[in-house]
Design an enzyme around this catalytic site. Sequence first.
Site, PDB file in Angstrom:
ATOM      1  N   ASP A   1     -84.912 -26.125  46.416  1.00  0.00           N
ATOM      2  CA  ASP A   1     -83.789 -26.666  45.647  1.00  0.00           C
ATOM      3  C   ASP A   1     -82.891 -27.568  46.513  1.00  0.00           C
ATOM      4  O   ASP A   1     -82.511 -27.176  47.624  1.00  0.00           O
ATOM      5  CB  ASP A   1     -82.975 -25.482  45.108  1.00  0.00           C
ATOM      6  CG  ASP A   1     -82.022 -25.846  43.999  1.00  0.00           C
ATOM      7  OD1 ASP A   1     -82.486 -26.350  42.967  1.00  0.00           O
ATOM      8  OD2 ASP A   1     -80.806 -25.625  44.171  1.00  0.00           O
TER       9      ASP A   1
ATOM     10  N   GLU B   1     -87.064 -30.531  46.210  1.00  0.00           N
ATOM     11  CA  GLU B   1     -86.282 -31.273  45.226  1.00  0.00           C
ATOM     12  C   GLU B   1     -85.393 -32.216  46.031  1.00  0.00           C
ATOM     13  O   GLU B   1     -84.276 -31.880  46.398  1.00  0.00           O
ATOM     14  CB  GLU B   1     -85.426 -30.340  44.352  1.00  0.00           C
ATOM     15  CG  GLU B   1     -84.788 -31.111  43.214  1.00  0.00           C
ATOM     16  CD  GLU B   1     -83.516 -30.490  42.664  1.00  0.00           C
ATOM     17  OE1 GLU B   1     -83.167 -30.807  41.521  1.00  0.00           O
ATOM     18  OE2 GLU B   1     -82.859 -29.712  43.366  1.00  0.00           O
TER      19      GLU B   1
ATOM     20  N   HIS C   1     -86.194 -28.548  33.951  1.00  0.00           N
ATOM     21  CA  HIS C   1     -85.121 -27.758  33.326  1.00  0.00           C
ATOM     22  C   HIS C   1     -83.741 -28.389  33.493  1.00  0.00           C
ATOM     23  O   HIS C   1     -82.749 -27.775  33.114  1.00  0.00           O
ATOM     24  CB  HIS C   1     -85.135 -26.355  33.940  1.00  0.00           C
ATOM     25  CG  HIS C   1     -84.775 -26.393  35.394  1.00  0.00           C
ATOM     26  ND1 HIS C   1     -85.583 -27.013  36.339  1.00  0.00           N
ATOM     27  CD2 HIS C   1     -83.688 -25.959  36.057  1.00  0.00           C
ATOM     28  CE1 HIS C   1     -84.991 -26.940  37.518  1.00  0.00           C
ATOM     29  NE2 HIS C   1     -83.852 -26.303  37.380  1.00  0.00           N
ATOM     30  N   ASP C   2     -83.667 -29.576  34.089  1.00  0.00           N
ATOM     31  CA  ASP C   2     -82.370 -30.216  34.343  1.00  0.00           C
ATOM     32  C   ASP C   2     -82.123 -31.452  33.485  1.00  0.00           C
ATOM     33  O   ASP C   2     -81.029 -32.011  33.524  1.00  0.00           O
ATOM     34  CB  ASP C   2     -82.272 -30.654  35.811  1.00  0.00           C
ATOM     35  CG  ASP C   2     -82.064 -29.500  36.767  1.00  0.00           C
ATOM     36  OD1 ASP C   2     -81.514 -28.461  36.343  1.00  0.00           O
ATOM     37  OD2 ASP C   2     -82.454 -29.633  37.943  1.00  0.00           O
TER      38      ASP C   2
ATOM     39  N   ASP D   1     -89.176 -20.458  43.645  1.00  0.00           N
ATOM     40  CA  ASP D   1     -88.086 -21.412  43.819  1.00  0.00           C
ATOM     41  C   ASP D   1     -87.150 -20.861  44.889  1.00  0.00           C
ATOM     42  O   ASP D   1     -86.668 -19.746  44.785  1.00  0.00           O
ATOM     43  CB  ASP D   1     -87.337 -21.546  42.478  1.00  0.00           C
ATOM     44  CG  ASP D   1     -86.750 -22.920  42.258  1.00  0.00           C
ATOM     45  OD1 ASP D   1     -86.185 -23.478  43.205  1.00  0.00           O
ATOM     46  OD2 ASP D   1     -86.835 -23.405  41.113  1.00  0.00           O
TER      47      ASP D   1
END
Length: 508
Positions: free
Chosen positions: A202, A257, A319-320, A99
């Site tokens: 990200d 993302e 995870h969000d 990431d």
Amino acid sequence: MTNGPWWKNAVVYQIYPRSFADSNGDGVGDLEGIRQRLDHLAWLGVDAIWISPFFKSPMADFGYDVSDYCDVDPLFGTLDDFDALVSEAHAHGIKVIVDWVPNHSSDQHAWFVESRSSRDNPKRDWYIWRDPAPDGGPPNNWIGAFLEGSAWTFDETTGQYYLHLFLPEQPDLNWRNPDVIEAMHDTLRFWLDRGVDGFRMDVVMGIVKRADLADVEGGLVQMADESRYDPPAVHERLRAIRTLLDSYPGDRVSVGEVFVLSTARVAEYYGNNDELHLSFNFPPLFAPWDADKWRHRIERTETELGRVSAWPTWVLSNHDNARHRTRYGSSEGRARAAAVMLLTLRGTTFLYEGEELGLDDAIVPAERVVDPGGRDGCRAPIPWTADAPHGWNGAEPWLPFPPAAGDRSVETLLADEASILHLYRHLIAAKHASAALQTGDLTLLAAPDGVLAYERVLDEDARTVLVNFTGEPQSIDAQGIVDVSSIGTGEGEPFSGLLAPDEAVILS
Ligand code: TEU
């Protein structure tokens, strides 16, 4: 089995390392914990793991605040542990995606410590500093995520504000500064040289801000609104990143993302096959469990990404956001049907650790809440064994376990051939075994209300997928042998024409 880069046909498994597996008993998962579970991931059949940030971090955002892009946080292990993980993953046939957090660093990063030290520090311009507004307030009306206050924090020492689209501990890097671009390219090279197979990037659609930093409308939904950003400049940065990745052998992949809520806009970030290799497409993730809504989302994705020959991705949980089982009414039947759909849509599949166990979000009591963004529930630890502490020997895990942790543990579900864990394994194997499911065209078919039907075809290979979104039986005119049923009935036999409540099937 089919041509093209590996990532087109891949099933990628997201690991949130704090919550996956703990090797040293401190209550927080680590890289060695991941290494020890590679046999299990290979058994499941995933092609790649994407590991959420494990870099040095003060953990204000649990690793998405990076204070050294080129080192491992001691909480997670060492660079040696990482190297061991990569080589063993590769020996298992599993690629490793890390990431990359380019939009902002931690406020503890050496670059920001320097930048904030004085107005004439050489790194001042590595971040985004502005004078106060005439009334002494922040330079514009932008809102920072999570705390929902101003995206600007005043720095007493130098009398200016710095920009942070997220927490004050996450200052935004200045991607208009060529030195920043070069330094961030170096961080990519660092991990590429260590053998990683790609990056999840990200909030990559926001790395360059609009030049005038003008006020925008929209308050809290600003994150998904491109009006704060400078898309043409972002595209240029992405082309340079693509050139860098493609200069390495072995199809290193980028998955962005791109947090914009229009699939047409998402398509832009693939460029002319010269920007991102892949992008997340979040509108389907936010769709409710409803056949019409999903049909519409699939249509949009096929049309908008098809226009630019961009390869789709599909993801239901991360995870969000609340886990999809929880979002869809905590129903095991729906979670199973959703898995059939997820693994048979045209594109790269992304799984989030624990969805293969049918996990729900944990219920986190007020005194154990740790995330300022309210995302603790979906980040609960993975239960490995039936009995408490579920394979987390030592300190109490950093978050409480999800509901029914024993019944949904890896150990319990492995022993039950009818479990959702075995269903995921069958589905991954079915995808790998069928050229049609991998790269075949997708055509939506007519179906009764509440049922989604589509066909995947490549040359002589064809599959039909039927998903019953309702809690009622549904009859549908479709032929074929049942390859996989989400409830495990009739497999290997001709389809009866009747879907059970919440049932989804793959017919061949
Ligand atoms: O997320 C960015 C982001 O836009 C989401 O947090 C979004 O606001 C949320 O999904 C709304 O449902 C990325 C990471 O995935 C997240 O974990 C980090 O906290 C954030 O960036 C900052 O790095």
